[in-house]
Write an enzyme that holds these catalytic residues in place. Sequence first.
Site, PDB file in Angstrom:
ATOM      1  N   GLU A  73      -3.545  -7.282   1.285  1.00 31.94           N
ATOM      2  CA  GLU A  73      -3.118  -7.682   2.628  1.00 31.94           C
ATOM      3  C   GLU A  73      -1.643  -7.334   2.820  1.00 31.94           C
ATOM      4  OE1 GLU A  73      -2.638 -11.842   4.956  1.00 31.94           O
ATOM      5  OE2 GLU A  73      -4.599 -11.532   3.980  1.00 31.94           O
ATOM      6  N   ASP A  80      -4.140 -11.464  -1.431  1.00 28.16           N
ATOM      7  CA  ASP A  80      -3.298 -11.989  -0.348  1.00 28.16           C
ATOM      8  C   ASP A  80      -1.977 -12.438  -0.969  1.00 28.16           C
ATOM      9  OD1 ASP A  80      -2.162 -13.168   1.854  1.00 28.16           O
ATOM     10  OD2 ASP A  80      -3.475 -14.926   1.855  1.00 28.16           O
TER      11      ASP A  80
END
Length: 666
Positions: free
Chosen positions: A529, A458
């Site tokens: 992500e 992320d």
Amino acid sequence: MLRTCDITHIKNNYEAIIWKGERNCSTISTKYPNSAIFYKKRFIMLTPELGFAHSYNQQVKPLYTFCEKQRHLKNRKPLTILPSLTRKLQEMKFLPASDKSFESQYTEFLESFKILYREPLFLQIDGFIKDFRKWIKGEFNDFGDTRKIQLEPFQKNILIHVIFFIAVTKLPALANRVINYLTHVFDIEFVNESTLNTLKQKTNVFLVPRRHGKTWFIVPIISFLLKNIEGISIGYVAHQKHVSHFVMKEVEFKCRRMFPEKTITCLDNVITIDHQNIKSTALFASCYNTHSIRGQSFNLLIVDESHFIKKDAFSTILGFLPQASTKILFISSTNSGNHSTSFLMKLNNSPFEMLSVVSYVCEDHAHMLNERGNATACSCYRLHKPKFISINAEVKKTANLFLEGAFIHEIMGGATCNVINDVLITEQGQTEFEFFRYSTINKNLIPFLGKDLYVYLDPAYTGNRRASGTGIAAIGTYLDQYIVYGMEHYFLESLMTSSDTAIAECAAHMILSILDLHPFFTEVKIIIEGNSNQASAVKIACIIKENITANKSIQVTFFHTPDQNQIAQPFYLLGKEKKLAVEFFISNFNSGNIKASQELISFTIKITYDPVEYALEQIRNIHQISVNNYITYSAKKQACSDDLIIAIIMAIYVCSGNSSASFREI
């Protein structure tokens, strides 16, 4: 005329013959373990299996437990011993004991041990257990139906409570021996002394939701007790006459069908089974006619649907509390919307641990069933639901349409809960995650470890440490559990550096270190992500692949998502599945299915800080947010971000799903 010695001899032979078919024959070895001992008497212990030995053997739990368990097995299978161990054992030589009195002491001790197996009451208790085992296996079913009966945990609990108390009160002189035997029969050697004392106490309360087999299970308990325990007296009290009458007829029918050789009578609400010298009886009454139970000497008194018993009748029932040989079982469902029909919940504060509650929602999360429209289970998901019970959103809506609050009060069980507590992560789960870690380089464990390494990244493109950083988590599997192999919480040193390159190199460095320690991995599956910047996510993927393939010969694939032109790109768009992922994580974390590796890799978390403790700080911050009946989750607090825990949660969620088709090479 017979001489006294002849009478005794004939009597012993006769008893041996009539018990031969029923007795649980002792498997205690009668061979004297002749070995010399060279220590003081106070340090000597004597057991049938070991003979005379040092008392420290009692502290060797596996040895002592094995001896006790083998002692109670009727048909022992030959033990398989490794050839190397056999050779070592054969090489051991024991000096014979010089004192001949030891053998006579051993023989006397062995005879005292065998008293239990010749005790008629022990044989009756053992017969009860055997019959119950046959019933569970389906051997008493009609029409050739041999399907096994699966007992629910609360039903097993009731059974153990009943037989333990009867064993203690019927055999007080051999109580410890018979309790030891029962713990092996029911396979509950792990329980401590405090729990055993709870099983032996006089009064217990079981609160179970409706339609879960409370009354159904009482019938076989009464039937098999009447058949096997000679002279037992059982009382059954129900809240309505037709219920007590139904249970009485069910018991009579089952007894006549299952035990046709027994003399069974049913008269004036009393079922009697006539044994040779004594009768066993069961009296059935309703709370509107408690005069019939006055003056009785019950060994077991069952109060069915206790919450709905008339309060006047309760006084009569409580009058049996002083009777030392009476076990009182209060069994009931709960209407938690009315305090007059949930008063037994007050026993929750009892120091005697007499209350057992079966519920589909814990007290911490009871309020959430009202806040969430379709919620039908506890948010921590520590749930055991019988297959014949269907609880879903439609059941909830239907019940509440008929009567507001009926779902939580009448179906889910439990008590009125006015305390709102948003704790989602249990203390037990936290403790287990922190202290119980697998050694993933152990050669004995490696064959059971998954061969795919899942890495979730992320990225955060900011240097503000108070805002957020890049969370990276590496997850693998062990059977049905998930193992954290690596974690990073990376913050950019400055905006002058290339954020894409720095983040990619951090992730690649962690992955390569994991592969060095764990060469059994055959594929690395990476999820990057792309919600913040899709172009940067693609660049990070390319740099990571270049770094890994330059150092390791291993397949590297990336999660692909179609872009606006329906071209698959190596990034992952996080959407509404975040809520499902968090709930999946909570359920598995609280159930002990998420562990950390002892060889966990982390370069960005300080050396003086345990990475697992660092992750736990974020895990503890997970909380629920409800906005306009929409539920979401967050782990952000004032001074703590949730980047790392989100990466761990999503890595586990993707690892658990059937998403292999979404992973491709670039």
